[in-house]
Write an enzyme that holds these catalytic residues in place. Structure first.
Site, mmCIF file in Angstrom:
data_model
loop_
_atom_site.group_PDB
_atom_site.id
_atom_site.type_symbol
_atom_site.label_atom_id
_atom_site.label_comp_id
_atom_site.label_asym_id
_atom_site.label_seq_id
_atom_site.Cartn_x
_atom_site.Cartn_y
_atom_site.Cartn_z
ATOM 1 N N LYS A 181 11.231 38.081 33.107
ATOM 2 C CA LYS A 181 12.944 38.676 33.178
ATOM 3 C C LYS A 181 13.364 39.357 34.390
ATOM 4 O O LYS A 181 12.749 39.277 35.370
ATOM 5 C CB LYS A 181 12.571 39.557 31.688
ATOM 6 C CG LYS A 181 12.170 38.749 30.497
ATOM 7 C CD LYS A 181 13.245 37.660 30.044
ATOM 8 C CE LYS A 181 12.455 36.815 29.166
ATOM 9 N NZ LYS A 181 12.036 37.447 27.770
HETATM 10 C C1 PLP Z 1 11.613 37.252 26.397
HETATM 11 C C2 PLP Z 1 12.594 37.170 25.170
HETATM 12 C C3 PLP Z 1 12.046 38.099 24.008
HETATM 13 C C4 PLP Z 1 10.924 38.703 23.791
HETATM 14 O O1 PLP Z 1 10.346 39.366 24.740
HETATM 15 P P1 PLP Z 1 9.034 39.922 25.134
HETATM 16 O O2 PLP Z 1 9.119 41.106 25.747
HETATM 17 O O3 PLP Z 1 8.285 38.821 25.704
HETATM 18 O O4 PLP Z 1 8.207 40.322 23.714
HETATM 19 C C5 PLP Z 1 13.008 37.965 22.722
HETATM 20 N N1 PLP Z 1 14.259 37.351 22.854
HETATM 21 C C6 PLP Z 1 14.265 36.461 23.920
HETATM 22 C C7 PLP Z 1 15.776 35.735 24.085
HETATM 23 C C8 PLP Z 1 13.547 36.278 25.225
HETATM 24 O O5 PLP Z 1 13.874 35.688 26.278
#
Ligand code: PLP
Length: 373
Positions: free
Chosen positions: A180
């Site tokens: 991210k």
């Molecule tokens: C990455 C992501 C999540 C979950 O996040 P984590 O930190 O991996 O638990 C939820 N929704 C979307 C759209 C994502 O891209």
């Protein structure tokens, strides 16, 4: 292998983590609050609740809204499974809405069609980093007295009509996973202007216990009570130290992502057989992902394989959530439920996109795809 996304960790990030390791608090300490305040300041929200992952953040949001058995929450079919799973954790039913073909963002018209007497909330996913149509979604949620939650895991730094993601919905969820925009290793946060919702999420992330350990220590009190069944969804100060350091670089990283996207866009212009997704004029796209759509599934698969053969990873975001075996077993086989999502899934590919990626990777990727289409 060149990945489709990766973190950037610099010397000052490492220094920030070491400083926390040398401090008194490894968890539930001052860095957690500092990180919450920093993210809130950046997105323009009143409250931030930092937790152990984006998934935990989604779960906290569903708990705070009181989602339970018999409740329905509308989610896009084109998303990571965690969006819908958070509803299932609470015993609620995720109701899948289709997306717009050009942006793959949840379609407000399709949302309106899915509303029933049981609908309690909408989770809008800012797919790839482009904010959803919040004005339309707000009209719908106000009309039917629903809560509007943004899954902004792709979109930290994005904007819609001048407002930052994090301030556009009743609650916004972020993830700090290494792919991210900024990372804490694992981590997440919910931002909201609603102090009651924030309080409930703070209790939920700490087993359902009211009063936090730091306050008890400061007040010299041992007494605590558990009022709800919560989880240990706490994030550490070590992680938050990293997050604070990462956040400072976010604006420059977003700029670089947009630069790379513009380079890809220019290269794909006029090509037939493959097209980038559309960026609307009223948004600032944060480009977590750079997604192209092939006309033919075969070409998509060929592109994936030929990129791989050249040491370049790409990925498919996402398989329609209701097609996963768990959802088929629980709710039945529902092919055709969201036709736009299903058709998009056949042709989409996420190409490499991360701030430290050199321009030459764009040329390599485009060159490879030119040989196919
Ligand atoms: C990455 C992501 C999540 C979950 O996040 P984590 O930190 O991996 O638990 C939820 N929704 C979307 C759209 C994502 O891209």
């Amino acid at each position: 292998m060149i990945p489709y996304g990766r973190q950037t960790i610099e010397r000052d990030d490492i220094k920030a983590v070491i400083e926390v390791l040398q401090s008194d608090w490894l968890t539930t300490g001052p860095k957690v609050t500092e990180f919450e305040k920093a993210v809130c300041g950046y997105v323009g929200a009143r409250h931030g609740v930092a937790v152990s992952s984006g998934t935990a953040a989604l779960h906290c949001a569903m708990f705070a809204l009181g989602i339970g058995p018999g409740d329905e929450v509308i989610v896009p079919a084109m998303t990571f499974v965690a969006t819908a799973n958070s509803v299932v954790y609470q015993g609620g039913t995720p109701v899948f809405a289709d997306v717009e073909p050009d942006t793959l963002l949840i379609d407000p018209v399709e949302v309106a069609k899915r509303i029933t007497a049981k609908t309690k909330a909408i989770i809008a996913v800012d797919y790839a980093g482009q904010p959803c149509r919040y004005e339309q979604l707000r009209v719908i949620s106000d009309k039917y007295h629903l809560k509007l939650v943004a899954d902004g895991c792709h979109a930290l730094g994005g904007e819609y009509k001048g407002g930052k993601v994090g301030s556009l919905a009743d609650m916004t969820v972020f993830s700090f996973h290494p792919v991210k925009h900024i990372t804490t290793g694992e981590g997440g946060m919910i931002t909201t202007d609603d102090g009651d919702l924030a309080d409930r999420m703070r209790i939920f992330r700490n087993h359902g216990i009211i009063s936090d350990p730091r306050k008890r220590m400061e007040q010299g009190s041992w007494f605590y009570e558990m009022t709800d069944i919560g989880f240990n969804y706490r994030i550490t100060d070590i992680q938050c130290g990293l997050g604070i350091s990462q956040l400072k670089k976010l604006p420059a990283w977003i700029k670089r992502r947009q630069e790379l996207a513009a380079k890809y866009d220019a290269a794909f212009m006029g090509l037939s057989g493959v097209k980038p997704l559309v960026t609307r004029s009223d948004v600032l796209h944060a480009f977590h992902l750079y997604v192209v759509r092939f006309d033919r599934s075969n070409d998509r698969n060929k592109a994936f394989n030929e990129l791989r053969a050249r040491g370049i990873s790409s990925n498919v975001h996402y398989i329609p959530v209701y097609e996963h075996p768990f959802y088929v077993n629980k709710f039945g086989k529902r092919s055709g439920l969201c036709p736009v999502t299903e058709q998009a899934y056949e042709g989409i590919l996420s190409l490499p996109m991360f701030p430290t990626m050199p321009d030459t990777v764009v040329d390599q990727v485009v060159g490879t795809i030119l040989g196919i289409c």
